[in-house]
Enzyme design. Structure first.
Site, PDB file in Angstrom:
ATOM      1  N   ASP A   1       0.878  -1.181   0.000  1.00  0.00           N
ATOM      2  CA  ASP A   1       0.000   0.000   0.000  1.00  0.00           C
ATOM      3  C   ASP A   1       0.911   1.226   0.000  1.00  0.00           C
ATOM      4  O   ASP A   1       2.114   1.126   0.222  1.00  0.00           O
ATOM      5  CB  ASP A   1      -0.894  -0.019   1.258  1.00  0.00           C
ATOM      6  CG  ASP A   1      -1.792   1.221   1.348  1.00  0.00           C
ATOM      7  OD1 ASP A   1      -2.411   1.597   0.338  1.00  0.00           O
ATOM      8  OD2 ASP A   1      -1.852   1.841   2.426  1.00  0.00           O
ATOM      9  N   SER A   2       0.297   2.389  -0.185  1.00  0.00           N
ATOM     10  CA  SER A   2       1.069   3.631  -0.104  1.00  0.00           C
ATOM     11  C   SER A   2       1.556   3.873   1.321  1.00  0.00           C
ATOM     12  O   SER A   2       2.378   4.760   1.541  1.00  0.00           O
ATOM     13  CB  SER A   2       0.192   4.807  -0.518  1.00  0.00           C
ATOM     14  OG  SER A   2      -0.897   4.922   0.386  1.00  0.00           O
TER      15      SER A   2
ATOM     16  N   CYS B   1      -4.516  -1.363  -1.895  1.00  0.00           N
ATOM     17  CA  CYS B   1      -4.651   0.077  -2.108  1.00  0.00           C
ATOM     18  C   CYS B   1      -5.580   0.286  -3.296  1.00  0.00           C
ATOM     19  O   CYS B   1      -5.291  -0.212  -4.400  1.00  0.00           O
ATOM     20  CB  CYS B   1      -3.271   0.661  -2.403  1.00  0.00           C
ATOM     21  SG  CYS B   1      -3.278   2.409  -2.812  1.00  0.00           S
ATOM     22  N   ASN B   2      -6.675   0.979  -3.075  1.00  0.00           N
ATOM     23  CA  ASN B   2      -7.617   1.239  -4.163  1.00  0.00           C
ATOM     24  C   ASN B   2      -6.975   2.073  -5.269  1.00  0.00           C
ATOM     25  O   ASN B   2      -7.221   1.861  -6.453  1.00  0.00           O
ATOM     26  CB  ASN B   2      -8.837   1.997  -3.628  1.00  0.00           C
ATOM     27  CG  ASN B   2      -9.664   1.166  -2.668  1.00  0.00           C
ATOM     28  OD1 ASN B   2     -10.659   0.580  -3.033  1.00  0.00           O
ATOM     29  ND2 ASN B   2      -9.254   1.108  -1.411  1.00  0.00           N
ATOM     30  N   THR B   3      -6.158   3.044  -4.864  1.00  0.00           N
ATOM     31  CA  THR B   3      -5.551   3.966  -5.825  1.00  0.00           C
ATOM     32  C   THR B   3      -4.574   3.225  -6.738  1.00  0.00           C
ATOM     33  O   THR B   3      -4.573   3.407  -7.958  1.00  0.00           O
ATOM     34  CB  THR B   3      -4.818   5.086  -5.058  1.00  0.00           C
ATOM     35  OG1 THR B   3      -5.708   5.632  -4.085  1.00  0.00           O
ATOM     36  CG2 THR B   3      -4.339   6.172  -5.986  1.00  0.00           C
TER      37      THR B   3
ATOM     38  N   CYS C   1     -10.944   3.636   0.240  1.00  0.00           N
ATOM     39  CA  CYS C   1      -9.494   3.800   0.435  1.00  0.00           C
ATOM     40  C   CYS C   1      -9.172   2.999   1.683  1.00  0.00           C
ATOM     41  O   CYS C   1      -9.884   3.107   2.701  1.00  0.00           O
ATOM     42  CB  CYS C   1      -9.145   5.272   0.629  1.00  0.00           C
ATOM     43  SG  CYS C   1      -7.469   5.559   1.271  1.00  0.00           S
ATOM     44  N   THR C   2      -8.133   2.194   1.603  1.00  0.00           N
ATOM     45  CA  THR C   2      -7.868   1.270   2.713  1.00  0.00           C
ATOM     46  C   THR C   2      -7.453   1.989   3.995  1.00  0.00           C
ATOM     47  O   THR C   2      -7.600   1.459   5.086  1.00  0.00           O
ATOM     48  CB  THR C   2      -6.806   0.231   2.309  1.00  0.00           C
ATOM     49  OG1 THR C   2      -5.636   0.913   1.813  1.00  0.00           O
ATOM     50  CG2 THR C   2      -7.343  -0.691   1.223  1.00  0.00           C
ATOM     51  N   HIS C   3      -6.963   3.214   3.855  1.00  0.00           N
ATOM     52  CA  HIS C   3      -6.625   3.980   5.058  1.00  0.00           C
ATOM     53  C   HIS C   3      -7.874   4.282   5.900  1.00  0.00           C
ATOM     54  O   HIS C   3      -7.802   4.367   7.118  1.00  0.00           O
ATOM     55  CB  HIS C   3      -5.981   5.326   4.688  1.00  0.00           C
ATOM     56  CG  HIS C   3      -4.511   5.255   4.384  1.00  0.00           C
ATOM     57  ND1 HIS C   3      -4.005   4.667   3.262  1.00  0.00           N
ATOM     58  CD2 HIS C   3      -3.440   5.728   5.079  1.00  0.00           C
ATOM     59  CE1 HIS C   3      -2.689   4.779   3.253  1.00  0.00           C
ATOM     60  NE2 HIS C   3      -2.311   5.422   4.355  1.00  0.00           N
TER      61      HIS C   3
ATOM     62  N   TYR D   1      -0.631   8.401  -2.357  1.00  0.00           N
ATOM     63  CA  TYR D   1      -0.741   7.977  -3.754  1.00  0.00           C
ATOM     64  C   TYR D   1      -1.896   8.704  -4.450  1.00  0.00           C
ATOM     65  O   TYR D   1      -1.885   8.848  -5.664  1.00  0.00           O
ATOM     66  CB  TYR D   1      -1.002   6.466  -3.838  1.00  0.00           C
ATOM     67  CG  TYR D   1       0.222   5.578  -3.784  1.00  0.00           C
ATOM     68  CD1 TYR D   1       1.483   6.072  -3.445  1.00  0.00           C
ATOM     69  CD2 TYR D   1       0.112   4.220  -4.072  1.00  0.00           C
ATOM     70  CE1 TYR D   1       2.588   5.224  -3.395  1.00  0.00           C
ATOM     71  CE2 TYR D   1       1.207   3.372  -4.033  1.00  0.00           C
ATOM     72  CZ  TYR D   1       2.443   3.874  -3.695  1.00  0.00           C
ATOM     73  OH  TYR D   1       3.530   3.028  -3.653  1.00  0.00           O
ATOM     74  N   GLY D   2      -2.861   9.126  -3.662  1.00  0.00           N
ATOM     75  CA  GLY D   2      -4.055   9.757  -4.235  1.00  0.00           C
ATOM     76  C   GLY D   2      -3.764  11.037  -4.989  1.00  0.00           C
ATOM     77  O   GLY D   2      -4.602  11.526  -5.737  1.00  0.00           O
TER      78      GLY D   2
ATOM     79  N   GLU E   1      -2.320   8.385   7.948  1.00  0.00           N
ATOM     80  CA  GLU E   1      -0.906   7.949   7.851  1.00  0.00           C
ATOM     81  C   GLU E   1      -0.091   8.538   9.001  1.00  0.00           C
ATOM     82  O   GLU E   1       0.767   7.884   9.576  1.00  0.00           O
ATOM     83  CB  GLU E   1      -0.359   8.425   6.496  1.00  0.00           C
ATOM     84  CG  GLU E   1       1.015   7.926   6.121  1.00  0.00           C
ATOM     85  CD  GLU E   1       1.071   6.441   5.796  1.00  0.00           C
ATOM     86  OE1 GLU E   1       0.083   5.870   5.319  1.00  0.00           O
ATOM     87  OE2 GLU E   1       2.135   5.851   6.055  1.00  0.00           O
TER      88      GLU E   1
HETATM   89  N1  DGL Z   1      -4.646   3.487   0.840  1.00  0.00           N
HETATM   90  C1  DGL Z   1      -4.792   3.982  -0.475  1.00  0.00           C
HETATM   91  C2  DGL Z   1      -6.088   3.572  -1.144  1.00  0.00           C
HETATM   92  O1  DGL Z   1      -6.703   2.597  -0.776  1.00  0.00           O
HETATM   93  C3  DGL Z   1      -4.410   5.383  -0.834  1.00  0.00           C
HETATM   94  C4  DGL Z   1      -3.991   6.382   0.163  1.00  0.00           C
HETATM   95  C5  DGL Z   1      -3.087   7.419  -0.449  1.00  0.00           C
HETATM   96  O2  DGL Z   1      -3.588   8.398  -1.052  1.00  0.00           O
HETATM   97  O3  DGL Z   1      -1.885   7.221  -0.366  1.00  0.00           O
HETATM   98  O4  DGL Z   1      -6.504   4.222  -2.089  1.00  0.00           O
END
Ligand code: DGL
Length: 292
Positions: free
Chosen positions: A22-23, A85-87, A194-196, A54-55, A164
């Protein structure tokens, strides 16, 4: 006096090694579900926290970086990859599958399908990163599962980063800000895309109210991974390293360790992810996918 037994070299792990990335810390919410479903597997997790969020990255950058991280995980012995990570999934899944054709790769996508199915009012909110919501993959997902519902998609700039950092007052403020338009739209379901965001669940529940159902996909992803595991990918019961997690991060290891301890109660030690091998050419993937 008998000679002390010579130290035996460590035996290679006989079970399944799964690579997860993940990011940053968000993918730990997926890893938690994965460990519950596959307790005998061994896990290698990469948090690319130095490059989060990552977004706010573009697709070309994300693809290159995901190729590098996947290559690294294969070199660590991963026989299956989870893009937690969805992104990254939205930007890079086809490129990863093309580059690593022998490795099953499971991604994570906003749960719009289950949300629309279970929504009574057919008014559904989606929280995700800007990059996810700009991606053609999201447009396709929406075109497939969105009809029949009103879908309110919200790019939650800054929220993944606040999580984060473990910055609770920033998390609370952003959640309140992004909850307002969702409440005004009277959604009855909210997709955590988003997994966060799984780590902000208590504040999101509070801001949205008990009548709104939050939809996360970690458990579904874990079930999908478990369903892929069999034959040569079957974990070996009772192997000493089964369940173990090896953590790597591109930022400070102490930061990842502290997050895992504080939010999950995991006492883990993380290693620094140094310079990575360059991503493979899509035409020559095999040499790394067979890493022990
Ligand atoms: N955890 C990531 C997701 O599921 C992205 C978070 C980020 O922007 O880094 O999209």
């Amino acid at each position: 006096m008998p000679e002390p037994p010579a130290a035996r070299p460590p035996e290679p792990f006989a079970g399944l090694t799964v690579g997860v990335f993940d990011s940053g810390v968000g993918g730990l919410s997926v890893l938690t579900a994965l460990r519950e479903h596959l307790p005998q597997a061994r896990w290698v997790y990469v948090a690319d926290s130095a490059n989060a969020p990552y977004g706010e990255r573009d697709e070309a950058w994300l693809q290159q970086r995901c190729l590098q991280l996947s290559h690294f995980l294969c070199l660590q012995g991963a026989k299956l990859l989870v893009v937690a990570c969805n992104t990254a999934t939205a930007a890079a899944l086809p490129a990863l599958r093309q580059a690593f054709p022998e490795v099953p790769i499971v991604g994570v996508e906003p749960g719009i399908k289950p949300a629309v199915l279970q929504s009574n009012s057919k008014r559904v909110g989606v929280w995700a990163t800007g990059a996810t919501l700009r991606s053609p993959r999201w447009a396709a997902l929406l075109a497939e599962h969105g009809p029949g519902a009103q879908v309110y998609a919200q790019a939650c700039k800054g929220l993944a980063w606040a999580i984060e950092q473990g910055d609770i007052s920033a998390i609370q403020a952003l959640v309140k800000q992004y909850a307002l338009p969702m409440r005004q739209a009277r959604v009855d379901s909210l997709v955590l895309g988003c997994t966060h965001y799984a780590f902000a669940r208590p504040w999101i529940e509070e801001a949205m109210g008990a009548e709104v159902t939050l939809i996360a996909t970690a458990a579904a992803v874990a079930r999908r991974v478990a369903s892929l595991v069999g034959g040569p990918l079957l974990p070996t019961a009772g192997t000493p390293e089964g369940g173990a997690v090896q953590m790597w991060t591109s930022a400070a290891p102490a930061q990842l360790e502290a997050f895992a301890q504080r939010w999950l109660g995991w006492a883990v030690s993380a290693r620094p992810l140094g310079g990575l091998p360059p991503p493979l050419e899509a035409t020559q993937p095999a040499s790394t996918t067979r890493a022990p």
